[in-house]
Scaffold this motif. Structure first.
Motif, PDB file in Angstrom:
ATOM      1  N   UNK A  85      88.209 -75.097  18.892  1.00  9.86           N
ATOM      2  CA  UNK A  85      87.911 -74.718  20.269  1.00  9.86           C
ATOM      3  C   UNK A  85      87.008 -75.701  20.994  1.00  9.86           C
ATOM      4  N   UNK A  86      86.046 -76.273  20.282  1.00 14.92           N
ATOM      5  CA  UNK A  86      85.122 -77.214  20.911  1.00 14.92           C
ATOM      6  C   UNK A  86      85.844 -78.477  21.365  1.00 14.92           C
ATOM      7  N   UNK A  87      86.660 -79.052  20.491  1.00 11.15           N
ATOM      8  CA  UNK A  87      87.375 -80.267  20.889  1.00 11.15           C
ATOM      9  C   UNK A  87      88.364 -79.965  22.013  1.00 11.15           C
ATOM     10  N   UNK A  88      88.947 -78.765  22.021  1.00 14.56           N
ATOM     11  CA  UNK A  88      89.851 -78.391  23.106  1.00 14.56           C
ATOM     12  C   UNK A  88      89.098 -78.359  24.435  1.00 14.56           C
ATOM     13  N   UNK A  89      87.901 -77.789  24.432  1.00 15.71           N
ATOM     14  CA  UNK A  89      87.102 -77.731  25.659  1.00 15.71           C
ATOM     15  C   UNK A  89      86.699 -79.133  26.113  1.00 15.71           C
ATOM     16  N   UNK A  97      93.372 -80.025  11.620  1.00 10.64           N
ATOM     17  CA  UNK A  97      92.858 -78.712  11.224  1.00 10.64           C
ATOM     18  C   UNK A  97      92.399 -78.744   9.768  1.00 10.64           C
ATOM     19  N   UNK A  98      93.184 -79.383   8.900  1.00  7.91           N
ATOM     20  CA  UNK A  98      92.787 -79.500   7.489  1.00  7.91           C
ATOM     21  C   UNK A  98      91.468 -80.248   7.353  1.00  7.91           C
ATOM     22  N   UNK A  99      91.350 -81.372   8.060  1.00  8.22           N
ATOM     23  CA  UNK A  99      90.133 -82.173   7.983  1.00  8.22           C
ATOM     24  C   UNK A  99      88.924 -81.400   8.519  1.00  8.22           C
ATOM     25  N   UNK A 100      89.123 -80.622   9.581  1.00 14.28           N
ATOM     26  CA  UNK A 100      88.023 -79.821  10.133  1.00 14.28           C
ATOM     27  C   UNK A 100      87.556 -78.752   9.143  1.00 14.28           C
ATOM     28  N   UNK A 101      88.464 -78.327   8.265  1.00 15.44           N
ATOM     29  CA  UNK A 101      88.103 -77.358   7.220  1.00 15.44           C
ATOM     30  C   UNK A 101      87.620 -78.043   5.939  1.00 15.44           C
ATOM     31  N   UNK A 102      87.564 -79.376   5.964  1.00 15.26           N
ATOM     32  CA  UNK A 102      87.092 -80.113   4.797  1.00 15.26           C
ATOM     33  C   UNK A 102      88.117 -80.233   3.694  1.00 15.26           C
ATOM     34  N   UNK A 157      96.076 -71.595  10.410  1.00 11.27           N
ATOM     35  CA  UNK A 157      96.655 -72.408  11.479  1.00 11.27           C
ATOM     36  C   UNK A 157      96.832 -71.580  12.751  1.00 11.27           C
ATOM     37  N   UNK A 158      97.320 -70.353  12.610  1.00 10.71           N
ATOM     38  CA  UNK A 158      97.500 -69.484  13.781  1.00 10.71           C
ATOM     39  C   UNK A 158      96.150 -69.164  14.418  1.00 10.71           C
ATOM     40  N   UNK A 159      95.136 -68.927  13.595  1.00  9.62           N
ATOM     41  CA  UNK A 159      93.799 -68.650  14.110  1.00  9.62           C
ATOM     42  C   UNK A 159      93.245 -69.860  14.862  1.00  9.62           C
ATOM     43  N   UNK A 160      93.457 -71.048  14.315  1.00 10.96           N
ATOM     44  CA  UNK A 160      92.998 -72.267  14.978  1.00 10.96           C
ATOM     45  C   UNK A 160      93.754 -72.488  16.286  1.00 10.96           C
ATOM     46  N   UNK A 161      95.059 -72.223  16.285  1.00 11.01           N
ATOM     47  CA  UNK A 161      95.851 -72.350  17.512  1.00 11.01           C
ATOM     48  C   UNK A 161      95.322 -71.404  18.586  1.00 11.01           C
ATOM     49  N   UNK A 162      94.948 -70.198  18.184  1.00  7.85           N
ATOM     50  CA  UNK A 162      94.380 -69.225  19.117  1.00  7.85           C
ATOM     51  C   UNK A 162      93.047 -69.726  19.662  1.00  7.85           C
ATOM     52  N   UNK A 163      92.213 -70.295  18.805  1.00  7.92           N
ATOM     53  CA  UNK A 163      90.915 -70.824  19.227  1.00  7.92           C
ATOM     54  C   UNK A 163      91.088 -71.995  20.194  1.00  7.92           C
ATOM     55  N   UNK A 164      92.048 -72.867  19.913  1.00  9.10           N
ATOM     56  CA  UNK A 164      92.334 -73.992  20.805  1.00  9.10           C
ATOM     57  C   UNK A 164      92.802 -73.473  22.167  1.00  9.10           C
ATOM     58  N   UNK A 165      93.711 -72.500  22.152  1.00 14.91           N
ATOM     59  CA  UNK A 165      94.204 -71.931  23.413  1.00 14.91           C
ATOM     60  C   UNK A 165      93.071 -71.299  24.214  1.00 14.91           C
ATOM     61  N   UNK A 166      92.163 -70.605  23.530  1.00 17.09           N
ATOM     62  CA  UNK A 166      91.021 -70.001  24.223  1.00 17.09           C
ATOM     63  C   UNK A 166      90.124 -71.078  24.824  1.00 17.09           C
ATOM     64  N   UNK A 190      91.027 -74.135  25.818  1.00 20.10           N
ATOM     65  CA  UNK A 190      91.712 -74.717  26.970  1.00 20.10           C
ATOM     66  C   UNK A 190      91.702 -73.763  28.161  1.00 20.10           C
ATOM     67  N   UNK A 191      91.920 -72.481  27.879  1.00 25.42           N
ATOM     68  CA  UNK A 191      91.939 -71.488  28.960  1.00 25.42           C
ATOM     69  C   UNK A 191      90.557 -71.298  29.568  1.00 25.42           C
ATOM     70  N   UNK A 192      89.507 -71.358  28.747  1.00 24.36           N
ATOM     71  CA  UNK A 192      88.146 -71.182  29.260  1.00 24.36           C
ATOM     72  C   UNK A 192      87.797 -72.277  30.254  1.00 24.36           C
ATOM     73  N   UNK A 193      88.132 -73.508  29.935  1.00 26.39           N
ATOM     74  CA  UNK A 193      87.855 -74.610  30.858  1.00 26.39           C
ATOM     75  C   UNK A 193      88.693 -74.448  32.127  1.00 26.39           C
TER      76      UNK A 193
END
Length: 142
Positions: free
Chosen positions: A78-82, A99-104, A116-125, A127-130
């Motif tokens: 979500x942070x990088x998306x914003x 996503x794999x690298x962000x999870x180490x 992956x679905x959870x991360x996609x949701x976070x990315x969408x949130x 982008x939508x917040x901005x």
């Protein structure tokens, strides 16, 4: 194959989430004696997938600016998306490697479908917040 199918599902989920966020109508909140209306930005002229398709078509046909190619920075949370949306990019993308690298973890299909679905949701949130903050439509994410 599994990663490709996961990415296709993530793209679909992002498109659905962004479309649903932008099709919501204004919401009215009522308290005794007062009414507050939360006004959402106007609907964009085209949904994000169609705007991305138009960007790519302009590049292919030579109608785009030859001195400014379309830059697609990678987002993985979500942070990088914003940050990408606030920086003014026209589009972005999300990959399983990011996503794999962000999870180490290495990119060896250790990330589950749910993660992956959870991360996609976070990315969408993100982008939508901005988009809600700026009043502009959200940028497409592939």
């Amino acid at each position: 194959r599994v990663i490709h199918k996961t990415m296709m599902v993530c793209r679909t989920l992002l498109s659905i989430l962004l479309t649903s966020l932008w099709t919501q109508q204004s919401t009215a909140l009522s308290t005794p004696g007062t009414t507050t209306t939360i006004t959402r930005p106007p609907k964009p002229g085209l949904p994000a997938p169609q705007r991305l398709r138009n960007l790519l078509t302009q590049e292919e046909t030579g109608l785009g600016n030859p001195n400014h190619p379309i830059l697609l920075p990678c987002v993985y949370d979500g942070l990088t998306a914003r940050l990408v949306a606030r920086a003014g990019f026209q589009a972005t993308f999300m990959t399983g490697f990011g996503v794999s690298a962000a999870h180490g973890l290495p990119d060896t299909q250790l990330i589950s479908y749910e993660e992956m679905a959870s991360t996609a949701n976070t990315v969408a949130q993100g982008l939508a917040a901005v988009a809600l903050e700026s009043g502009d439509p959200p940028i497409p994410c592939i």
